[in-house]
Design an enzyme around this catalytic site. Sequence first.
Site, PDB file in Angstrom:
ATOM      1  CG  ASP A   1       4.570  -7.078   5.424  1.00  0.00           C
ATOM      2  OD1 ASP A   1       5.900  -6.490   5.592  1.00  0.00           O
ATOM      3  OD2 ASP A   1       3.702  -6.782   5.911  1.00  0.00           O
TER       4      ASP A   1
ATOM      5  CG  ASP B   1      -7.721  -2.928   6.529  1.00  0.00           C
ATOM      6  OD1 ASP B   1      -6.464  -2.986   7.366  1.00  0.00           O
ATOM      7  OD2 ASP B   1      -7.744  -3.543   5.386  1.00  0.00           O
TER       8      ASP B   1
ATOM      9  CG  HIS C   1      -3.773  -4.489   7.230  1.00  0.00           C
ATOM     10  ND1 HIS C   1      -3.992  -3.784   6.340  1.00  0.00           N
ATOM     11  CD2 HIS C   1      -2.226  -4.466   7.386  1.00  0.00           C
ATOM     12  CE1 HIS C   1      -3.137  -2.887   5.911  1.00  0.00           C
ATOM     13  NE2 HIS C   1      -1.994  -3.386   6.449  1.00  0.00           N
TER      14      HIS C   1
ATOM     15  CD  GLU D   1      -5.212  -6.533   3.543  1.00  0.00           C
ATOM     16  OE1 GLU D   1      -5.735  -5.513   4.349  1.00  0.00           O
ATOM     17  OE2 GLU D   1      -4.710  -5.617   2.722  1.00  0.00           O
TER      18      GLU D   1
HETATM   19  C1  GLP Z   1       1.430  -1.879   5.428  1.00  0.00           C
HETATM   20  C2  GLP Z   1       2.250  -2.997   5.908  1.00  0.00           C
HETATM   21  C3  GLP Z   1       1.971  -2.946   7.561  1.00  0.00           C
HETATM   22  C4  GLP Z   1       1.856  -1.558   8.066  1.00  0.00           C
HETATM   23  C5  GLP Z   1       0.904  -0.742   7.216  1.00  0.00           C
HETATM   24  C6  GLP Z   1       0.577   0.511   7.797  1.00  0.00           C
HETATM   25  O1  GLP Z   1       0.166  -2.412   4.878  1.00  0.00           O
HETATM   26  N1  GLP Z   1       2.209  -4.461   5.543  1.00  0.00           N
HETATM   27  O2  GLP Z   1       3.035  -3.900   8.134  1.00  0.00           O
HETATM   28  O3  GLP Z   1       1.615  -1.672   9.338  1.00  0.00           O
HETATM   29  O4  GLP Z   1       1.122  -0.846   5.730  1.00  0.00           O
HETATM   30  O5  GLP Z   1       1.585   1.545   6.924  1.00  0.00           O
HETATM   31  P1  GLP Z   1       1.637   2.798   7.557  1.00  0.00           P
HETATM   32  O6  GLP Z   1       2.531   2.785   8.979  1.00  0.00           O
HETATM   33  O7  GLP Z   1       2.572   3.728   6.740  1.00  0.00           O
HETATM   34  O8  GLP Z   1       0.600   3.639   7.976  1.00  0.00           O
END
Ligand code: GLP
Length: 260
Positions: A67, A136, A138, A143
């Site tokens: 993404d 959450d 995702h 989402e």
């Molecule tokens: C963002 C990314 C996800 C990632 C999430 C969690 O939303 N698009 O791919 O898994 O953050 O981030 P973190 O690893 O910093 O908790």
Amino acid sequence: MEIIICKTKEEASRKAADLVAALLKAKPKAVLGLATGSTPVPLYQALIKDCAAGKISFKQAKSWNLDEYWGLAPTHDQSYRYFMDTNLFDHVDIVKKNTHVLNGLAKDWRKEVKAYEAAIAKAGGIDLQVLGIGSDGHIAFNEPGSSLASRTRLVSLTPQTVKDNSRFFKKAADVPKQALSMGVSSIMEAKRIVLLAFGANKADAVKGAVEGGVSQFCTASALQMHPDCWFFCDAAAAAKLKLKKYYAWRAEEALKAELA
Ligand code: GLP
């Protein structure tokens, strides 16, 4: 689904790195699906170490990321392109032109996502997809409420995700509210999935993903339907799992067999 529970995120990341390394050794032209966020950083550090030690090479590998924030230039220090360059690509022997991140400034997002999916298919599909998980539940930016049949597209982030990710930006108002994201069903096409989850704030998400019903309200739960999916958790992220002992009992053997 195999659930590997380790004491620390470093230990879990090392084990996940072993799966990536095994793929690169068996298939130097591997197609990797990569993720951003704080979670995969220790995995990337382990891979950088392996590459520096000559144990693995990314020279012939290709990568596609999950993404990108909509509206951020690749040079923006919070863009996912910038993240990948600074956290992995600049430190291993991958050829930069073989690394792909969705263009957050694309003129026509529909064209951009279509070309992105077509390029992945042309490369033979993703051999191994690295994933983190949002608080959450995702995956990528799918989402709660995202269709489990979703493909790569422009999505709106939830206030929770904007809040979670605001820690990386100077102020919350700077966090983009939209992103280009691979869809749940695009992700499900990867031949193998390696999801990492660390810390107590991921415990509910992991519980929902592994032991909840398959639902668009926790998009990671779709992974229950994937034939080759590995979760690597630290103790805090796994704390709410009901069948923790059972997973631990079978996981060591599964991983050993995989790396033999
Ligand atoms: C963002 C990314 C996800 C990632 C999430 C969690 O939303 N698009 O791919 O898994 O953050 O981030 P973190 O690893 O910093 O908790």
